[in-house]
Design an enzyme around this catalytic site. Structure first.
Site, mmCIF file in Angstrom:
data_model
loop_
_atom_site.group_PDB
_atom_site.id
_atom_site.type_symbol
_atom_site.label_atom_id
_atom_site.label_comp_id
_atom_site.label_asym_id
_atom_site.label_seq_id
_atom_site.Cartn_x
_atom_site.Cartn_y
_atom_site.Cartn_z
ATOM 1 N N PRO A 99 16.254 74.168 -43.684
ATOM 2 C CA PRO A 99 16.306 75.367 -42.885
ATOM 3 C C PRO A 99 17.624 76.094 -43.098
ATOM 4 O O PRO A 99 18.694 75.506 -43.001
ATOM 5 C CB PRO A 99 16.201 74.862 -41.448
ATOM 6 N N GLU A 100 17.508 77.371 -43.394
ATOM 7 C CA GLU A 100 18.676 78.234 -43.502
ATOM 8 C C GLU A 100 18.732 79.074 -42.218
ATOM 9 O O GLU A 100 17.952 78.829 -41.297
ATOM 10 C CB GLU A 100 18.559 79.119 -44.752
ATOM 11 N N LYS B 297 23.959 77.129 -39.488
ATOM 12 C CA LYS B 297 22.682 76.426 -39.525
ATOM 13 C C LYS B 297 22.591 75.352 -38.452
ATOM 14 O O LYS B 297 21.665 74.539 -38.464
ATOM 15 C CB LYS B 297 22.466 75.792 -40.914
ATOM 16 N N ARG C 66 22.181 74.190 -58.380
ATOM 17 C CA ARG C 66 20.943 74.431 -57.646
ATOM 18 C C ARG C 66 19.945 75.174 -58.508
ATOM 19 O O ARG C 66 20.319 76.000 -59.338
ATOM 20 C CB ARG C 66 21.208 75.272 -56.386
#
Length: 291
Positions: free
Chosen positions: A2-3, A58, A278
DNA sequence: CACTTGACCTGTCCGC
DNA sequence: TGCGGACAGGTCAAGT
């Protein structure tokens, strides 16, 4: 996982559901993720009422009437799902929900309230954590102190946004975007989406990004974050909101997880590369390396 | 110091 | 179908 938009969606959901509820018991089986929960639960959690649900970056913060707060980080695969009591999840549409009956094998903590409602903390990969601590010490947590500004804060200017990045002149613009001490709340999805919006190659060094590109990036980042909050966040596999529902941002995504598909601006095939360790999605035509 | 890489975990998907 | 390896929305500690 979750961002910012996903955590904010959970926060909005919980803020409608849990304030006023009183904790009756807590069950958990994974002490490593909850270092001080066992020690302080009986004194500061049981019998306490939820006052508010806040977010910083976050992280979620549930403020309690005992003067303590629950600080929660969901990391990659964490979920916080509320069950008001007895009913199944998903609002009658099983496909709206990734979750069946809870608890399941990824459930790490079960918070039970006096009225019979439950809040499940699920986390397949066990990276997430929950801390119980005095409310006045939350702002002194090292990671909270170092957090950059909220990108959607009304007072944040393009100039201040740009200056924050220049703390990391020799790193790639994507690594800087992902650095929570530069700007809070951005993760892999919204980094890729905003860089595409600004026509910026993610591997360009911060010191080589023009002021005009920073203005575009600031604008695009705010746009994708707001749009995603409107859509209830992005659900890849694990993310669901406080009621167990998926978000729909990914059906609006322009590049993220769209390798091989045409760029919505120019039609060039989107490719996947690796930047800042990433998986990174770009349009090789719109996001060219600057000369 | 500044920056990058591996580790933390579990699950899934893809190629052989 | 089985098996190994790469990869997944995040963040640290350890390495260069």
């Amino acid at each position: 996982m979750p961002e910012l938009p996903e955590v904010e969606t959970i926060r909005i959901g919980l803020a409608k559901l849990v304030p006023g509820l009183v904790f009756a018991r807590v069950d958990f089986d994974w002490p490593k993720g909850f270092p001080n929960l066992a020690r302080d639960v009986s004194k500061h959690l049981i019998g306490a009422r939820v006052l508010s649900v806040k977010r910083r970056g976050k992280a979620l913060v549930l403020e309690l009437s005992s003067g303590y707060s629950l600080v929660i980080h969901l990391k990659m695969t964490g979920q916080l799902v509320f069950n008001g009591g007895g009913e199944r999840f998903g609002g009658g549409h099983p496909n709206d929900s990734l979750i069946g009956d809870l608890p399941d094998k990824s459930t790490r903590v079960i918070f039970s309230f006096k009225n019979g409602a439950k809040l499940f903390f699920n986390d397949q990969r066990k990276f997430g954590w929950v801390r119980l601590m005095p409310s006045r010490e939350v702002s002194n947590l090292e990671f909270i102190k170092k957090l950059g500004p909220e990108p959607l804060a009304s007072g944040l200017t393009a100039r201040e946004f740009t200056e924050r990045f220049h703390r990391r002149p020799n790193t790639s613009i994507k690594a800087a975007l992902l650095d929570q001490t530069v700007i809070a709340g951005v993760g892999n999805i919204y980094a890729d989406e905003s860089l595409w919006g600004a026509r910026l190659h993610p591997a360009v060094l911060v010191k080589n990004v023009s002021i005009y590109k920073f203005e575009a990036l600031f604008r695009e980042l705010k746009y994708v974050l707001k749009l995603s909050i409107e859509k209830g966040g992005s659900s890849d596999r694990n993310y669901v909101d406080a009621e167990g529902k998926k978000g729909s941002y990914l059906s609006f995504a322009r590049v993220f997880r769209r390798e091989g598909q045409p760029c919505p601006r120019c039609g060039t095939k989107i490719i996947k590369i690796r930047v800042a360790g990433r998986g990174t999605h770009i349009c090789p035509h719109c996001q060219r390396w600057p000369k």
